[in-house]
Design an enzyme around this catalytic site. Structure first.
Site, mmCIF file in Angstrom:
data_model
loop_
_atom_site.group_PDB
_atom_site.id
_atom_site.type_symbol
_atom_site.label_atom_id
_atom_site.label_comp_id
_atom_site.label_asym_id
_atom_site.label_seq_id
_atom_site.Cartn_x
_atom_site.Cartn_y
_atom_site.Cartn_z
ATOM 1 N N ASN A 194 0.815 -1.188 0.000
ATOM 2 C CA ASN A 194 0.000 0.000 0.000
ATOM 3 C C ASN A 194 0.863 1.257 0.000
ATOM 4 O O ASN A 194 1.099 1.842 1.028
ATOM 5 C CB ASN A 194 -0.886 -0.059 1.247
ATOM 6 C CG ASN A 194 -2.074 0.820 1.080
ATOM 7 O OD1 ASN A 194 -2.297 1.341 -0.010
ATOM 8 N ND2 ASN A 194 -2.815 1.014 2.144
ATOM 9 N N HIS A 414 22.505 4.889 10.296
ATOM 10 C CA HIS A 414 21.203 4.734 9.648
ATOM 11 C C HIS A 414 20.658 6.096 9.265
ATOM 12 O O HIS A 414 20.556 6.989 10.099
ATOM 13 C CB HIS A 414 20.210 4.025 10.582
ATOM 14 C CG HIS A 414 18.884 3.795 9.923
ATOM 15 N ND1 HIS A 414 17.694 4.197 10.472
ATOM 16 C CD2 HIS A 414 18.572 3.237 8.737
ATOM 17 C CE1 HIS A 414 16.701 3.867 9.652
ATOM 18 N NE2 HIS A 414 17.201 3.282 8.595
ATOM 19 N N HIS A 415 20.348 6.235 7.982
ATOM 20 C CA HIS A 415 19.706 7.447 7.474
ATOM 21 C C HIS A 415 18.354 7.078 6.899
ATOM 22 O O HIS A 415 18.274 6.621 5.753
ATOM 23 C CB HIS A 415 20.530 8.072 6.337
ATOM 24 C CG HIS A 415 21.826 8.675 6.783
ATOM 25 N ND1 HIS A 415 22.828 8.990 5.887
ATOM 26 C CD2 HIS A 415 22.269 9.038 8.012
ATOM 27 C CE1 HIS A 415 23.852 9.520 6.553
ATOM 28 N NE2 HIS A 415 23.545 9.553 7.846
ATOM 29 N N GLU A 416 17.293 7.216 7.662
ATOM 30 C CA GLU A 416 15.962 7.127 7.058
ATOM 31 C C GLU A 416 15.693 8.494 6.441
ATOM 32 O O GLU A 416 15.646 9.498 7.155
ATOM 33 C CB GLU A 416 14.905 6.765 8.102
ATOM 34 C CG GLU A 416 13.472 6.785 7.580
ATOM 35 C CD GLU A 416 13.279 5.980 6.305
ATOM 36 O OE1 GLU A 416 13.444 4.762 6.353
ATOM 37 O OE2 GLU A 416 12.980 6.584 5.242
ATOM 38 N N HIS A 484 17.944 0.911 1.338
ATOM 39 C CA HIS A 484 16.640 0.232 1.376
ATOM 40 C C HIS A 484 15.611 1.072 0.630
ATOM 41 O O HIS A 484 15.693 2.299 0.615
ATOM 42 C CB HIS A 484 16.185 0.033 2.824
ATOM 43 C CG HIS A 484 16.837 -1.143 3.478
ATOM 44 N ND1 HIS A 484 16.167 -2.015 4.290
ATOM 45 C CD2 HIS A 484 18.110 -1.599 3.424
ATOM 46 C CE1 HIS A 484 16.991 -2.957 4.719
ATOM 47 N NE2 HIS A 484 18.176 -2.716 4.213
ATOM 48 N N GLU A 485 14.652 0.389 0.048
ATOM 49 C CA GLU A 485 13.571 1.023 -0.729
ATOM 50 C C GLU A 485 14.094 1.815 -1.923
ATOM 51 O O GLU A 485 13.358 2.613 -2.512
ATOM 52 C CB GLU A 485 12.672 1.925 0.143
ATOM 53 C CG GLU A 485 11.897 1.195 1.213
ATOM 54 C CD GLU A 485 12.675 1.093 2.511
ATOM 55 O OE1 GLU A 485 13.484 1.988 2.805
ATOM 56 O OE2 GLU A 485 12.498 0.093 3.226
ATOM 57 N N GLU A 503 18.188 -3.298 -0.302
ATOM 58 C CA GLU A 503 17.049 -4.152 0.049
ATOM 59 C C GLU A 503 16.234 -4.323 -1.233
ATOM 60 O O GLU A 503 16.435 -5.268 -1.969
ATOM 61 C CB GLU A 503 16.234 -3.509 1.163
ATOM 62 C CG GLU A 503 15.096 -4.371 1.637
ATOM 63 C CD GLU A 503 14.081 -3.558 2.409
ATOM 64 O OE1 GLU A 503 13.718 -2.460 1.963
ATOM 65 O OE2 GLU A 503 13.643 -4.033 3.463
ATOM 66 N N GLU A 509 11.896 -8.299 7.116
ATOM 67 C CA GLU A 509 10.980 -7.471 7.904
ATOM 68 C C GLU A 509 9.525 -7.905 7.737
ATOM 69 O O GLU A 509 8.725 -7.799 8.669
ATOM 70 C CB GLU A 509 11.162 -5.986 7.568
ATOM 71 C CG GLU A 509 10.853 -5.625 6.133
ATOM 72 C CD GLU A 509 11.169 -4.152 5.819
ATOM 73 O OE1 GLU A 509 11.647 -3.433 6.692
ATOM 74 O OE2 GLU A 509 10.924 -3.755 4.661
HETATM 75 C C1 NOJ Z 1 12.192 0.084 6.157
HETATM 76 C C2 NOJ Z 1 13.456 -0.682 6.143
HETATM 77 O O1 NOJ Z 1 13.405 -1.773 5.270
HETATM 78 C C3 NOJ Z 1 13.739 -1.128 7.557
HETATM 79 O O2 NOJ Z 1 14.875 -1.961 7.585
HETATM 80 C C4 NOJ Z 1 13.921 0.087 8.411
HETATM 81 O O3 NOJ Z 1 14.116 -0.340 9.736
HETATM 82 C C5 NOJ Z 1 12.692 0.964 8.365
HETATM 83 N N1 NOJ Z 1 12.344 1.244 7.006
HETATM 84 C C6 NOJ Z 1 12.905 2.280 9.086
HETATM 85 O O4 NOJ Z 1 13.773 3.090 8.385
HETATM 86 CA CA CA Z 2 11.898 -2.069 3.337
#
Ligand code: NOJ
Ligand code: CA
Length: 704
Positions: A194, A414-416, A484-485, A503, A509
Site C-alpha cells: 500500500n 542509519h539514514h531514514e 533500502h527502498e 534491500e 521485515e
Molecule cells: C524500512 C526498512 O526496510 C527497515 O529496515 C527500516 O528499519 C525501516 N524502514 C525504518 O527506516
Molecule cells: Ca523495506
C-alpha cells in the site's frame, strides 16, 4: 575448460525479403541473435538458444515527446562486430575472478526522413544477451524527452512466470507464480502493498522477471547499468504473448530527459536449460563498467548485528518520546519531554550490542532510531523530518564512538530519508562528515513512503539519479552504502563497489508484518539477486513474534535450519544476524554457523536449483580452504543426496551439519533442528531431508 575458437563469431550479411539481416552467435554457439530491418525500416531482433526460440521477432525503438519516434524508417549505415574475452577481479564477490566473454554486434541506423542516428549494441554471452540503445552526438538529436521506450520481448509460449506487479514505488511483494496468460486475471490479487502514490499499468510486471517454458528453458529478463534513466517495467500484450518495456514516468508523466551522446541501460535476457546457470550468470555485472573507484582498500564485506528487529517487531520504538505528535528540528527541546520506555537506541543498549558483537566476532552494529525526528516519520511524507546529525539525548555519539573503537567494532549509520530526496541531498555532506568524525564507515539508507518532490516515484529517472548521487558522494567520503527502498540493483556494484547492499525487495521485515510466502527465498535468487546483493537480514531464531511483542501475531515462515542456509543462498557481502542477542544465546549451537559463515568468496557452486522449489549452493570462503553449503526448501518436503565432489581430492574436512529435525515444520515446529559432526572427503555423499520451509546448512572446514 573447453576451448572455444573465436572463429565462431559469425557476422552473416545477407539480404532477406524485408531488408538487411545480420546474425551473431555466442562464443560457444548455443545462442543466436538475428537482427534485421523489417519492412518500413523497423529494427527487429530475435534470439534462439540451441535452436529453440527464446525471443521471437521483436521490435526495437523509442517514442519521443514532440518529435518523430525513433521506431521505423531506418536504413543501415554501419555495422561492426567484435569479440571480447577478459577476466576481472571484483572487490568482493561470489567468485575470485569473473570472466567477461562475449561477441558483439554494433549497428548504426539512420532515419531517412529526419537523418537522425540511432546505434544498437548487442552483446551475446554464452548465458544470454545484452542490448542497448546509443544516441551518438549529432546535429539533429541533442536534447530529447522519452515518451516511451518500445523494446519488445516476444515470448515463444505461455510460460510460467514468477512475477511482481509493476508498481513504480516498491518491490516489497510476495511473488505470484502463474502462466503468462493469467497475469491479467491475477494482477489485482497480487497488489498487496500500500504505497501512497501507487500507479502502474494493468498488466505491468517488474524485472528481474523469471520465466520457465514448458520445454524446460529458464529465461530471465532484467536490465543492467541503470544510470540516468528510468527503471524498466514490462507490459504484457497477452494476445501476442509479447512484453514491451514500460519506463517509470516522472511527475509530468515523461519517461526520461536525455542529451546526446548518451545511452540506455542494457536490456538483458539470461537463458539456459539448466536453472543453476541462471544463478551462476555474471552477465549483469559484466555489462556494467569496470570499477570507477581508484582506492578500494576501505571497502570491506560486513557481518553485522543491530538494534533493529526489536523495532520492526514492535517490541521497541524508533521514537524517543510519545509526548510529541510532531517535532521541529533544531527547535524542539527533547530534554524537556519524557522519554518513551521502549526507545531502543540508548547508549546503554547499544553498548550491550557492541559487547555481543565483540564477543561473537561481528564487524558492526547497526543502530536505528538514534536521531531526532522519528516522532514525525510514521506514515508522513514531510520535507524536513531528519537532519541526520542530531542524536536523541539518550544516545551519546562520542561515548559510543570510543566504546565501539575500544572493542574493535564499527557502528553502522542509519539514514531514514523519509523519501525526502532533496532534504537528504542538502544535508548529505554534513551527514557524511559526521560519520567520518564518529567512526562510521557504512550507512543503511532508507526511502520509506512517497518520494518528495511529490509526484516522483522510487523508480523514476529523477530518483535514480538521486541514489547515484548519494552513492558517489559516499565514495568520496569512503562510505559504504546499503540502500533500502531504492531501485532494485542492476549490477552497478561492479562500477561502485561501495554499494555493498540494497534491500529493494521483500526482506525479512515482512516476516514481522504478517509473514512471507514459504517459497519466497527460493525465488529471490532468480529475480532480485540477478541485479546484485540484497540486505535480506536473515538469522531469525524466534519465529513466534508474540514472544517479542504480544500484540504482533505475525509468524516467521521458516525453520531455523532454513534461516542458517540463507547466509549461503542469499549472496551478499553484507549479512546481518537480525534476531535479538538473547535468542542467539538460547541456541548457541545453531548460532555457531552464523558466526562461522563467510561473507566473501573465492568460489561459488550452484548445486541444485528450481525457482519456487529449492536452491542449494556451496561457497568457498575467501582466502581459506573452508566451504559452506546452504539449501533452502519451498513448500514440499524434499530429500537430497548431496555429493561433496567439489572438495579437494585427498583432503579431509570436518563437517558440521545443521538440518531440520524430522518433525520440524515452518509453521508449527520451526525451531526443531539437529546438528551432527562428521569427517568428509570429496567422495562423501550426505543424505539430507528438508521439511516445508526448511533447509540445511553445512560448514566444511579443512583439517590440518
Ligand atoms: C524500512 C526498512 O526496510 C527497515 O529496515 C527500516 O528499519 C525501516 N524502514 C525504518 O527506516
Ligand atoms: Ca523495506
Amino acid at each position: 575448460m573447453k576451448f572455444i575458437p573465436i572463429i565462431q563469431l559469425i557476422a552473416l550479411f545477407c539480404y532477406c525479403y524485408y531488408g538487411v539481416a545480420q546474425e551473431l552467435q555466442s562464443p560457444n554457439g548455443a545462442l543466436k541473435l538475428l537482427f534485421s530491418l523489417e519492412k518500413k525500416g523497423r529494427p527487429t531482433y530475435q534470439l534462439d538458444y540451441k535452436s529453440q526460440a527464446v525471443i521471437k521477432p521483436s521490435h526495437l525503438g523509442l517514442e519521443l515527446k514532440d518529435a518523430k519516434a525513433l521506431m521505423d524508417d531506418f536504413v543501415l549505415v554501419g555495422s561492426k562486430t567484435k569479440s571480447f574475452d577478459e577476466t576481472w577481479t571484483p572487490v568482493w564477490g561470489e567468485t575470485k575472478t569473473i570472466r567477461n566473454h562475449y561477441n558483439e554486434l554494433e549497428v548504426t541506423l539512420k532515419q531517412k526522413r529526419t537523418e537522425r542516428l540511432l546505434r544498437l549494441r548487442f552483446r551475446l554471452f554464452d548465458d544470454g544477451l545484452g542490448l542497448r540503445y546509443e544516441f551518438p552526438q549529432q546535429e539533429n538529436l541533442v536534447y530529447f524527452v522519452l515518451k516511451e521506450e518500445r523494446t519488445q520481448f516476444a515470448m515463444a509460449g505461455d510460460h510460467t512466470a514468477f512475477w511482481l506487479p509493476g508498481d513504480y514505488d516498491t518491490q516489497e511483494y510476495d511473488y505470484t507464480t502463474s502462466k503468462l496468460s493469467e497475469i491479467n486475471e491475477k494482477f489485482d490479487a497480487a497488489v498487496t502493498e500500500n504505497t501512497s502514490q501507487r500507479q502502474f499499468s494493468k498488466t505491468g510486471v517488474q524485472t528481474a522477471l523469471m520465466l520457465k517454458t514448458d520445454t524446460g528453458l529458464y529465461i530471465n529478463i532484467h536490465e543492467a547499468a541503470l544510470l540516468n534513466y528510468a527503471c524498466m517495467h514490462l507490459n504484457l500484450d497477452e494476445k501476442h504473448m509479447t512484453f514491451e518495456s514500460w519506463l517509470t514516468p516522472d511527475s509530468n508523466g515523461d519517461k526520461g530527459y536525455l542529451q546526446a551522446p548518451c545511452k540506455s541501460p542494457w536490456r538483458t535476457v539470461i537463458v539456459s536449460d539448466d536453472a543453476r546457470a541462471i544463478l551462476a550468470s555474471n552477465l549483469t555485472l559484466n555489462l556494467n563498467e569496470p570499477c570507477a573507484i581508484e582506492d578500494t582498500s576501505w571497502i570491506k564485506p560486513i557481518k553485522y548485528i543491530g538494534v533493529w528487529w526489536e523495532m520492526i517487531t514492535g517490541k521497541s520504538s524508533w521514537s524517543y518520546t510519545n509526548e510529541l505528535p510532531s517535532v521541529q528540528l533544531g527547535v524542539t527541546d527533547y530534554t524537556k519531554v519524557t522519554p518513551n520506555a521502549t526507545h531502543a537506541a540508548t547508549t546503554k543498549k547499544v553498548k550491550d550490542y557492541i559487547d555481543f558483537a565483540a564477543a561473537h566476532g561481528f564487524d558492526a552494529v547497526l543502530v536505528e532510531g538514534w536521531n531526532e525526528g522519528w516522532e514525525d516519520w510514521f506514515g508522513n511524507s514531510k520535507e524536513d523530518v531528519f537532519d541526520f546529525v542530531t542524536p536523541y539525548p539518550d544516545f551519546d555519539v562520542e561515548v559510543l564512538r570510543d566504546y565501539a573503537a575500544s572493542k574493535r567494532v564499527k557502528l553502522m549509520m542509519h539514514h531514514e530519508t523519509s523519501g525526502a530526496t532533496r532534504n537528504y541531498e542538502r544535508h548529505m555532506d554534513k551527514a557524511y562528515q559526521f560519520m567520518n568524525a564518529n567512526g562510521y564507515n557504512a550507512v543503511k539508507s532508507g526511502y520509506v513512503g512517497a518520494i518528495i518532490p511529490r509526484g516522483e516515484y522510487h523508480y523514476s529517472q529523477y530518483t535514480i539519479k538521486h541514489y547515484q548521487y548519494a552513492l558517489e558522494k559516499a565514495a568520496d567520503y569512503h562510505i559504504m552504502v546499503n540502500a533500502h527502498e531504492a531501485v532494485r540493483p542492476t549490477g552497478i556494484c561492479r562500477t561502485y563497489p561501495n554499494l555493498i547492499g540494497n534491500e529493494s525487495a521483500r526482506g525479512t521485515e515482512y516476516q514481522a508484518f504478517g509473514g512471507s510466502n514459504v517459497n519466497h527465498v527460493t525465488i529471490l535468487p532468480f529475480t532480485r539477486l540477478i541485479g546484485g546483493p540484497m540486505d535480506y537480514t536473515p538469522g531469525i531464531f524466534e519465529m513466534d513474534i508474540r514472544v517479542l511483542n504480544p500484540n504482533n501475531t505475525s509468524h516467521v515462515n521458516s525453520t531455523i535450519a532454513n534461516q542458517l542456509a540463507l547466509y549461503v543462498t542469499m549472496y551478499s557481502p553484507l549479512q546481518m544476524a537480525a534476531d535479538l542477542p538473547e535468542h542467539y544465546s538460547a541456541h548457541k549451537d545453531a548460532f555457531q554457523f552464523i558466526k562461522d559463515v563467510g561473507v566473501d568468496w573465492d568460489e561459488s557452486l550452484y548445486l541444485e536449483a528450481e525457482p519456487g522449489a529449492y536452491v542449494t549452493v556451496a561457497r568457498k570462503a575467501k582466502g581459506t580452504q573452508d566451504w559452506f553449503v546452504g539449501h533452502v526448501n519451498g513448500a514440499a518436503t524434499r530429500s537430497t543426496d548431496l555429493k561433496l565432489d567439489f572438495l579437494d581430492q585427498g583432503k579431509t574436512y570436518a563437517a558440521t551439519i545443521y538440518t531440520d529435525a524430522a518433525n520440524a515444520h515452518y509453521k508449527n515446529n520451526p525451531k526443531a533442528y539437529e546438528i551432527s559432526h562428521q569427517e568428509v572427503t570429496n567422495a562423501s555423499h550426505l543424505k539430507l531431508t528438508a521439511v516445508p520451509g526448511g533447509g540445511f546448512a553445512i560448514s566444511i572446514k579443512a583439517m590440518p
